[in-house]
Design a protein around this motif. Sequence first.
Motif, PDB file in Angstrom:
ATOM      1  N   ASP A   1      63.896  75.654  33.220  1.00  0.00           N
ATOM      2  CA  ASP A   1      64.570  75.481  31.921  1.00  0.00           C
ATOM      3  C   ASP A   1      64.155  76.585  30.954  1.00  0.00           C
ATOM      4  O   ASP A   1      64.993  77.142  30.226  1.00  0.00           O
ATOM      5  CB  ASP A   1      64.236  74.106  31.327  1.00  0.00           C
ATOM      6  CG  ASP A   1      64.883  72.977  32.113  1.00  0.00           C
ATOM      7  OD1 ASP A   1      65.825  73.262  32.877  1.00  0.00           O
ATOM      8  OD2 ASP A   1      64.431  71.822  31.985  1.00  0.00           O
ATOM      9  N   GLU A   2      62.869  76.920  30.952  1.00  0.00           N
ATOM     10  CA  GLU A   2      62.399  77.986  30.076  1.00  0.00           C
ATOM     11  C   GLU A   2      62.947  79.346  30.522  1.00  0.00           C
ATOM     12  O   GLU A   2      63.254  80.200  29.699  1.00  0.00           O
ATOM     13  CB  GLU A   2      60.861  78.014  30.057  1.00  0.00           C
ATOM     14  CG  GLU A   2      60.231  76.864  29.311  1.00  0.00           C
ATOM     15  CD  GLU A   2      60.662  76.839  27.849  1.00  0.00           C
ATOM     16  OE1 GLU A   2      60.658  77.903  27.198  1.00  0.00           O
ATOM     17  OE2 GLU A   2      61.047  75.761  27.362  1.00  0.00           O
ATOM     18  N   VAL A   3      63.062  79.528  31.824  1.00  0.00           N
ATOM     19  CA  VAL A   3      63.618  80.780  32.345  1.00  0.00           C
ATOM     20  C   VAL A   3      65.034  80.985  31.816  1.00  0.00           C
ATOM     21  O   VAL A   3      65.387  82.059  31.310  1.00  0.00           O
ATOM     22  CB  VAL A   3      63.610  80.770  33.889  1.00  0.00           C
ATOM     23  CG1 VAL A   3      64.467  81.906  34.439  1.00  0.00           C
ATOM     24  CG2 VAL A   3      62.188  80.900  34.421  1.00  0.00           C
TER      25      VAL A   3
ATOM     26  N   PHE B   1      58.674  86.833  32.063  1.00  0.00           N
ATOM     27  CA  PHE B   1      59.728  86.284  32.924  1.00  0.00           C
ATOM     28  C   PHE B   1      59.182  86.013  34.329  1.00  0.00           C
ATOM     29  O   PHE B   1      59.447  84.962  34.925  1.00  0.00           O
ATOM     30  CB  PHE B   1      60.897  87.266  32.985  1.00  0.00           C
ATOM     31  CG  PHE B   1      62.043  86.835  33.847  1.00  0.00           C
ATOM     32  CD1 PHE B   1      62.919  85.858  33.426  1.00  0.00           C
ATOM     33  CD2 PHE B   1      62.245  87.420  35.096  1.00  0.00           C
ATOM     34  CE1 PHE B   1      63.985  85.460  34.215  1.00  0.00           C
ATOM     35  CE2 PHE B   1      63.305  87.032  35.891  1.00  0.00           C
ATOM     36  CZ  PHE B   1      64.173  86.051  35.456  1.00  0.00           C
ATOM     37  N   GLU B   2      58.388  86.934  34.862  1.00  0.00           N
ATOM     38  CA  GLU B   2      57.804  86.746  36.190  1.00  0.00           C
ATOM     39  C   GLU B   2      56.910  85.512  36.224  1.00  0.00           C
ATOM     40  O   GLU B   2      56.925  84.745  37.194  1.00  0.00           O
ATOM     41  CB  GLU B   2      56.993  87.984  36.573  1.00  0.00           C
ATOM     42  CG  GLU B   2      57.831  89.218  36.869  1.00  0.00           C
ATOM     43  CD  GLU B   2      56.962  90.431  37.176  1.00  0.00           C
ATOM     44  OE1 GLU B   2      55.764  90.242  37.448  1.00  0.00           O
ATOM     45  OE2 GLU B   2      57.485  91.550  37.141  1.00  0.00           O
ATOM     46  N   GLU B   3      56.120  85.325  35.174  1.00  0.00           N
ATOM     47  CA  GLU B   3      55.232  84.160  35.142  1.00  0.00           C
ATOM     48  C   GLU B   3      56.027  82.859  35.180  1.00  0.00           C
ATOM     49  O   GLU B   3      55.682  81.926  35.918  1.00  0.00           O
ATOM     50  CB  GLU B   3      54.369  84.208  33.870  1.00  0.00           C
ATOM     51  CG  GLU B   3      53.330  85.320  33.867  1.00  0.00           C
ATOM     52  CD  GLU B   3      52.596  85.393  32.544  1.00  0.00           C
ATOM     53  OE1 GLU B   3      52.904  84.573  31.637  1.00  0.00           O
ATOM     54  OE2 GLU B   3      51.720  86.278  32.398  1.00  0.00           O
TER      55      GLU B   3
ATOM     56  N   SER C   1      65.699  87.704  19.106  1.00  0.00           N
ATOM     57  CA  SER C   1      66.182  89.018  18.675  1.00  0.00           C
ATOM     58  C   SER C   1      67.003  89.680  19.773  1.00  0.00           C
ATOM     59  O   SER C   1      67.958  90.408  19.498  1.00  0.00           O
ATOM     60  CB  SER C   1      64.999  89.917  18.301  1.00  0.00           C
ATOM     61  OG  SER C   1      64.239  90.258  19.451  1.00  0.00           O
ATOM     62  N   GLY C   2      66.627  89.431  21.022  1.00  0.00           N
ATOM     63  CA  GLY C   2      67.318  90.062  22.140  1.00  0.00           C
ATOM     64  C   GLY C   2      67.034  91.541  22.260  1.00  0.00           C
ATOM     65  O   GLY C   2      67.772  92.265  22.920  1.00  0.00           O
ATOM     66  N   PHE C   3      65.931  92.017  21.646  1.00  0.00           N
ATOM     67  CA  PHE C   3      65.632  93.447  21.657  1.00  0.00           C
ATOM     68  C   PHE C   3      64.725  93.856  22.811  1.00  0.00           C
ATOM     69  O   PHE C   3      64.779  94.983  23.272  1.00  0.00           O
ATOM     70  CB  PHE C   3      64.971  93.878  20.345  1.00  0.00           C
ATOM     71  CG  PHE C   3      65.912  93.901  19.177  1.00  0.00           C
ATOM     72  CD1 PHE C   3      67.276  94.103  19.364  1.00  0.00           C
ATOM     73  CD2 PHE C   3      65.444  93.730  17.888  1.00  0.00           C
ATOM     74  CE1 PHE C   3      68.140  94.134  18.294  1.00  0.00           C
ATOM     75  CE2 PHE C   3      66.298  93.757  16.810  1.00  0.00           C
ATOM     76  CZ  PHE C   3      67.652  93.954  17.014  1.00  0.00           C
ATOM     77  N   PHE C   4      63.844  92.959  23.230  1.00  0.00           N
ATOM     78  CA  PHE C   4      62.899  93.312  24.283  1.00  0.00           C
ATOM     79  C   PHE C   4      62.794  92.174  25.279  1.00  0.00           C
ATOM     80  O   PHE C   4      62.462  91.041  24.923  1.00  0.00           O
ATOM     81  CB  PHE C   4      61.524  93.624  23.695  1.00  0.00           C
ATOM     82  CG  PHE C   4      60.459  93.858  24.741  1.00  0.00           C
ATOM     83  CD1 PHE C   4      60.569  94.921  25.630  1.00  0.00           C
ATOM     84  CD2 PHE C   4      59.366  93.019  24.843  1.00  0.00           C
ATOM     85  CE1 PHE C   4      59.606  95.129  26.607  1.00  0.00           C
ATOM     86  CE2 PHE C   4      58.402  93.234  25.810  1.00  0.00           C
ATOM     87  CZ  PHE C   4      58.514  94.283  26.700  1.00  0.00           C
ATOM     88  N   PHE C   5      63.107  92.491  26.527  1.00  0.00           N
ATOM     89  CA  PHE C   5      62.983  91.509  27.604  1.00  0.00           C
ATOM     90  C   PHE C   5      61.639  91.728  28.273  1.00  0.00           C
ATOM     91  O   PHE C   5      61.406  92.755  28.916  1.00  0.00           O
ATOM     92  CB  PHE C   5      64.117  91.675  28.618  1.00  0.00           C
ATOM     93  CG  PHE C   5      64.133  90.625  29.697  1.00  0.00           C
ATOM     94  CD1 PHE C   5      64.782  89.421  29.489  1.00  0.00           C
ATOM     95  CD2 PHE C   5      63.496  90.840  30.915  1.00  0.00           C
ATOM     96  CE1 PHE C   5      64.809  88.450  30.473  1.00  0.00           C
ATOM     97  CE2 PHE C   5      63.514  89.884  31.898  1.00  0.00           C
ATOM     98  CZ  PHE C   5      64.165  88.670  31.683  1.00  0.00           C
ATOM     99  N   ASN C   6      60.750  90.752  28.138  1.00  0.00           N
ATOM    100  CA  ASN C   6      59.391  90.863  28.641  1.00  0.00           C
ATOM    101  C   ASN C   6      59.373  90.455  30.114  1.00  0.00           C
ATOM    102  O   ASN C   6      59.342  89.270  30.452  1.00  0.00           O
ATOM    103  CB  ASN C   6      58.467  89.956  27.820  1.00  0.00           C
ATOM    104  CG  ASN C   6      57.008  90.227  28.098  1.00  0.00           C
ATOM    105  OD1 ASN C   6      56.626  90.521  29.234  1.00  0.00           O
ATOM    106  ND2 ASN C   6      56.189  90.113  27.062  1.00  0.00           N
TER     107      ASN C   6
END
Length: 1131
Positions: free
Chosen positions: A51-53, A41-43, A32-37
């Motif tokens: 790759d997941e980052v 991301f830190e984890e 969705s690109g609405f909320f960057f957690n």
Amino acid sequence: MSSLSRELVFLILQFLDEEKFKDSVHRLEQESGFFFNMRYFEEMVTNGEWDEVEKYLSGFTKVDDNRYSMKIFFEIRKQKYLEALDKQDRAKAVDILVKDLKVFAAFNEELFKEITQLLTLDNFRHNEQLSKYGDTKSARGIMLAELKKLIEANPLFREKLQFPSLKNSRLRTLINQSLNWQHQLCKNPRPNPDIKTLFIDHSCGQPNGARAPSPVTNPLMGGVPKAGGFPPLSAHGPFQPTQAALPTSLAGWMANPSPVPHPSASAGVGPIGLATANSAALLKRPRTPPSNNPAMDYQTADSDHVMKRTRPFGISDEVNNLPVNLLPVGYSSQSHGQSSYSSDDLPKTAVMTLNQGSIVKSLDFHPLQQILLLVGTNMGDVMVWDIGSRERIAHRNFKVWELGVCSVALQASLSNEYTASVNRVVWSPDGTLCSVAYSKHIVHIYSYHGGDDLRNHLEIEAHAGSVNDLAFSYPNKQLCVVTCGEDRVIKVWDAVTGAKQFTFEGHEAPVYSVCPHHKENIQFIFSTATDGKIKAWLYDNVGSRVDYDAPGHSSTTMSYSADGTRLFSCGTNKEGESFLVEWNESEGAVKRTYHGLGKRSVGVVQFDTTKNRFLAAGDEFTVKFWDMDNTSLLTSVDADGGLSASPCIRFNKDGILLAISTSDNGVKILANAEGIRLLRTVENASRVASAAAVKPPTIGTFPSTNVAVGTSLADRIPPVPAMVGLNNDSRSLVDVKPRIVDEAVEKSRIWKLTEINEPSQCRSLKLPDGLSSMRVSRLIYTNQGVAILALAANAVHKLWKWQKNERNPSGKATASIQPQLWQPSSGILMTNEIGETNPEDAVSCFALSKNDSYVMSASGGKISLFNMMTFKTMTTFMPPPPAATFLAFHPQDNNIIAIGMDDSSIQIYNVRVDEVKTKLNGHQKRITGLAFSHVLNVLVSSGADSQLCVWSTDGWEKQTNKFLQMPNGRAPAPLADTRVQFHLDQTHLLAVHETQIAIYEAPKLECLKQWMPREASGSITHATYSCDSQSIYVSFEDGGIGVLTASTLRLRCRINQTAYLHPNPSLRVYPLVIAAHPSESNQFALGLTDGGVHVLEPLEAEGRWGSPPPTENGAGPSTPSGASVSEQPQR
């Protein structure tokens, strides 16, 4: 997607999180690109799931979206590369280099080469910049802190870092409410309905006579699950619209209030020390957002353009201050991402001594002309030194200008002893004013007009007794001077008129220092007193917001780092113990105390900051340096001895020069390698330019060693000449500089106009161009002076960049080195939308953001906002008719643009909210020029009707208007452009018309001077001030260029077309536009009718364009109002 659809996604995200569908939650966040957690991301970063980052980031940004995004991806891929090297996995490292890092070579080839060379090292820590790289875990932690700042500052993440505040299980609650509503609509509602499905509307079966239950007390979907949900985030973020609330960064200062009652403590307003129930957190760090990102103001607009990639329409301060480098993040213990500097960058080499004649009390470098030093002494002397030439170019003794209007107390004090010590000297932020605080009542403000032209501006009897400190500030977009004194009072004065604006009372001891600052739109002042008390004030009459003790109850000065993100103080108590500390603004407590200051200091220790990285203090006959993030002393220097016990110290803006007071009434100048190179360059140019005059004795010498400057890991942004500040004061204290040359001999010399006809008589460079060429309609240097942007008549922009290398260590534009016609790796062109008009007939216009990241442009069609790095169109707006013909950013609010239109109107447009605030009408023909003065708070417009109008920027009312005075026998063309530009003093206005150059004084538009070209030159096509406003460059239809002395409008140099163009009789080519370099006063660029762009500079041996004509009786710039000057004949 509509606003409600967007909100539904948040409800689903909450539901998935409560139901522990973790993978689904993060997949929806990304898609969705609405909320960057940020926590997720830190984890991933901490675990090295690269790759997941990148996959998660791809839902929000791509590598080439903007500079923030590019830096984010670069740091991640660089870390992945270093980890492969650390594991000695060369094959994987090469693969990362080729597949992941190669893309950055197009933006910084030198950096890519440096990264590639790491493959040749057994241990990449042998590279000096990576020598402090620790283990993988610590390196990831340091990188993560940098990534969080970049993400929080990136416009593409705006309003995506904060999850909206929702009650638990909000989606279940809404469904319950819907079912209750459906149940109430049942024809035969049952008391205990059985809900078996949500797929169809609910309805009850046969009637049983019962009434429907209350929807409030009977949830139909079962119990609410246990509290879960997303991590709580606070209420505001880096791109939050301005609100009248308290900055939390200061609210914590009242956590332990003084027992002394303060009426303001419960007032509920103001930035400092008030913890009201609804006080929202404004930015703690307006330029580099903090890692615990305050949340965003949740957008609920229901317009369809609130899409996945919200357009970066509001241009923020963060964007304006983003470094343009892609260099590695360092691996020291510091956390502010500034490790690109080493202690070798500190100015530690003594290069000269300037003898003052009395004890130096205060120092300040000019903010723009960084080799000018302002000095104040204990005998009341105020001097301006040119460090490059080692000359004292201006000198004032203490003297009350108007003794008759002074108080009886001051007159009595002066009758006993007509002397006063200088306590503080300081330049205004733009360098057009300087202010002096004296030990007896008085503040003097001078206006500075370049060279030795220092004029009386204001005399203020500010305090009873000593004026201990002063500083400039900008409350309500108005330049003011804040003073404090022995009378325990702080006062605020209008720097233009001298009117008193505010008086702050509350200290119980003499006020020692003031430190004005701002967070978001909240302006405030810290003050410190000799009893060690710290207070803070808003620009109102409520009272102090803070009552706090300085460390050791010392007399303290406070100062923010240059980027405004970190607060420091330094002071000395009555026992001689000194304290240098950094404050935690959110708690009002000392964050760290720096070690190394003496326990028995003589006098109050003074300090300064530089490069957002280093602290320096004068103590124990030395200068001591600290890294801001390390409490241990970094290094100290004695500057070859002779310093005062607690010397005054001051860095210049770039931190390459340091001025220190000496025990024998002098000032030593220390320099780093870059500073030494700068001074040598200036000294050589000055020596050549002054060969005809006998120089004063040299003061000190440069070291003979040839110091090499290493590559700095952060780009130094050169000063952008802001245009502010003059007065209308007619008093003149013109400093007569002593000259050894015999005056009769000087006057006997016959002045001759400098004519440049051959290429060998100047330095000129035609910029390379592989694209199709059409006439250049607009031309500008970037604010950093490292590139030139042109807009051609075919609506295509061209950008030339100069590279930083050994031949050009500054990386600035020069006629000596070819630049690169720059294009992004995508190969796209920055091209405006073209309206229905013929491109040849369309009027082109553009305006550049202060940090060179964005350009707003139009060529007869919609206005486009382009990213200067990727050339991508960020947005378009305002389709014609009418079409935009001129654009100008508001000088103090990058989100306000004045747009001149071809229907003769001016629209004041708010970029952030995408709406026209007001429309100004006063011209009869299209708008051809706009210029703001943020000293006078006016906008001046010019039109094809040859008319000038002045508009107040406070209420946008028209103040006055005036038509140009046409020369006898000359009628302007029906649509002749009239351009306007403010002098550095922000009061004198340059008006450019095909028939004349004129100087007006705003806001009344009194015409002071006119200059008309000779007919043989043809009409004037364009003109501009040099960056120091000392010269005016004028282009003509015959291809020639004239250089006028701005103060007299006398032609001193003519550059004929043959000096920069090969003659071609069959092709008539001449300049249409001329642009001045923002920091090199003798460099300009021309945009020609054939599409060519040329850069011109005088020969290095000359140093400038000709010599000014002699002035009568040393009159200088003072000439009769309304004087007309025709181009003088060649002698």
